[in-house]
Write a protein that holds these residues in place. Structure first.
Motif, mmCIF file in Angstrom:
data_model
loop_
_atom_site.group_PDB
_atom_site.id
_atom_site.type_symbol
_atom_site.label_atom_id
_atom_site.label_comp_id
_atom_site.label_asym_id
_atom_site.label_seq_id
_atom_site.Cartn_x
_atom_site.Cartn_y
_atom_site.Cartn_z
ATOM 1 N N GLY A 139 21.579 16.365 59.294
ATOM 2 C CA GLY A 139 21.906 17.773 59.099
ATOM 3 C C GLY A 139 23.367 18.134 59.235
ATOM 4 O O GLY A 139 23.722 19.309 59.184
ATOM 5 N N ALA A 140 24.234 17.142 59.404
ATOM 6 C CA ALA A 140 25.664 17.427 59.527
ATOM 7 C C ALA A 140 26.285 17.644 58.153
ATOM 8 O O ALA A 140 25.823 17.098 57.154
ATOM 9 N N LYS A 141 27.348 18.448 58.133
ATOM 10 C CA LYS A 141 28.177 18.583 56.933
ATOM 11 C C LYS A 141 29.283 17.536 57.104
ATOM 12 O O LYS A 141 30.140 17.676 57.982
ATOM 13 N N VAL A 142 29.234 16.480 56.310
ATOM 14 C CA VAL A 142 30.147 15.352 56.473
ATOM 15 C C VAL A 142 31.412 15.565 55.645
ATOM 16 O O VAL A 142 31.350 15.891 54.456
ATOM 17 N N VAL A 143 32.554 15.374 56.313
ATOM 18 C CA VAL A 143 33.857 15.471 55.660
ATOM 19 C C VAL A 143 34.586 14.139 55.837
ATOM 20 O O VAL A 143 34.295 13.384 56.767
ATOM 21 N N ASP A 144 35.516 13.865 54.949
ATOM 22 C CA ASP A 144 36.311 12.642 55.026
ATOM 23 C C ASP A 144 37.740 13.026 55.400
ATOM 24 O O ASP A 144 38.567 13.297 54.544
ATOM 25 N N GLN A 145 37.972 13.118 56.713
ATOM 26 C CA GLN A 145 39.304 13.461 57.222
ATOM 27 C C GLN A 145 39.469 12.807 58.584
ATOM 28 O O GLN A 145 38.494 12.406 59.202
ATOM 29 N N GLU A 146 40.718 12.707 59.062
ATOM 30 C CA GLU A 146 40.968 11.932 60.269
ATOM 31 C C GLU A 146 40.315 12.502 61.519
ATOM 32 O O GLU A 146 39.961 11.758 62.427
ATOM 33 N N VAL A 147 40.142 13.796 61.582
ATOM 34 C CA VAL A 147 39.429 14.399 62.707
ATOM 35 C C VAL A 147 38.708 15.649 62.204
ATOM 36 O O VAL A 147 39.233 16.370 61.361
ATOM 37 N N ALA A 148 37.497 15.830 62.698
ATOM 38 C CA ALA A 148 36.735 17.037 62.401
ATOM 39 C C ALA A 148 36.338 17.657 63.731
ATOM 40 O O ALA A 148 35.856 16.954 64.626
ATOM 41 N N GLU A 149 36.580 18.947 63.867
ATOM 42 C CA GLU A 149 36.191 19.669 65.075
ATOM 43 C C GLU A 149 35.242 20.788 64.682
ATOM 44 O O GLU A 149 35.528 21.551 63.775
#
Length: 181
Positions: A139-149
């Motif tokens: 259920g997560a919204k996945v992003v491709d970046q060095e850090v996600a908060e």
């Protein structure tokens, strides 16, 4: 009073993902404590072979609750989170930190623990490439970046992201210090 960060890990942790954030936290003035499944030492994984060991301060069974800790750091590696996510007490610790709204920083494969604890649904997160589908299915919204908060959850993809990962956790800890003052 000095802020304390629990580092939850076991054998097979990605060496740089434990040692580097630990050093960054300590350099910023925070205390760290290694919590694992068993007492003694745990051994890291360094790229393609076993690496350095580190002493365990407490076992998961010695942790009554997350009181006395201000954040949770979950190093990755493939072996480490896979072993931790099948331990009921380790998973319960992740849930307790989340329920208390305390920062949880998970890098690489460590978001597997967030999935197992049921704390990632609806959150924006990142992780190592091979477990992105696992995060999406949870259920997560996945992003491709060095850090996600997203709220108290901080995630990063791999060892290259450690500087940004460490900075994000340190910033949340410092922000919390200001709010408490």
């Amino acid at each position: 009073m000095t802020k304390r960060v629990m580092i939850l890990a076991t054998d097979g942790f990605e060496q740089s993902e434990l040692f580097d954030p630990k050093a960054n936290l300590e350099d910023a003035g925070f205390e760290t404590e290694i919590v694992s499944l068993e007492s003694g030492e745990i051994k890291g994984w360094d790229e393609d072979d076993w690496g350095k060991s580190i002493a365990v301060d407490k076992t998961v069974d010695e942790i009554a609750n997350c009181e006395g800790y201000d954040a949770l750091l979950l190093p990755g590696g493939q072996i480490n989170p896979d072993l931790l996510r099948v331990n009921e007490r380790a998973v319960a610790i992740v849930r307790e930190f989340d329920a208390a709204g305390k920062p949880i920083a998970a890098i690489c494969h460590a978001p597997w623990l967030l999935i197992e604890a049921g704390v990632i649904d609806g959150k924006t997160a990142t992780c190592y490439t091979s477990i992105r589908t696992d995060l999406e299915n949870a259920g997560a919204k996945v992003v491709d970046q060095e850090v996600a908060e997203d709220g108290n959850i901080i995630t990063s993809r791999n060892p290259d992201d450690i500087p940004a990962f460490s900075e994000a956790l340190i910033a949340q800890l410092k922000s919390d210090v200001r709010e408490a003052a």
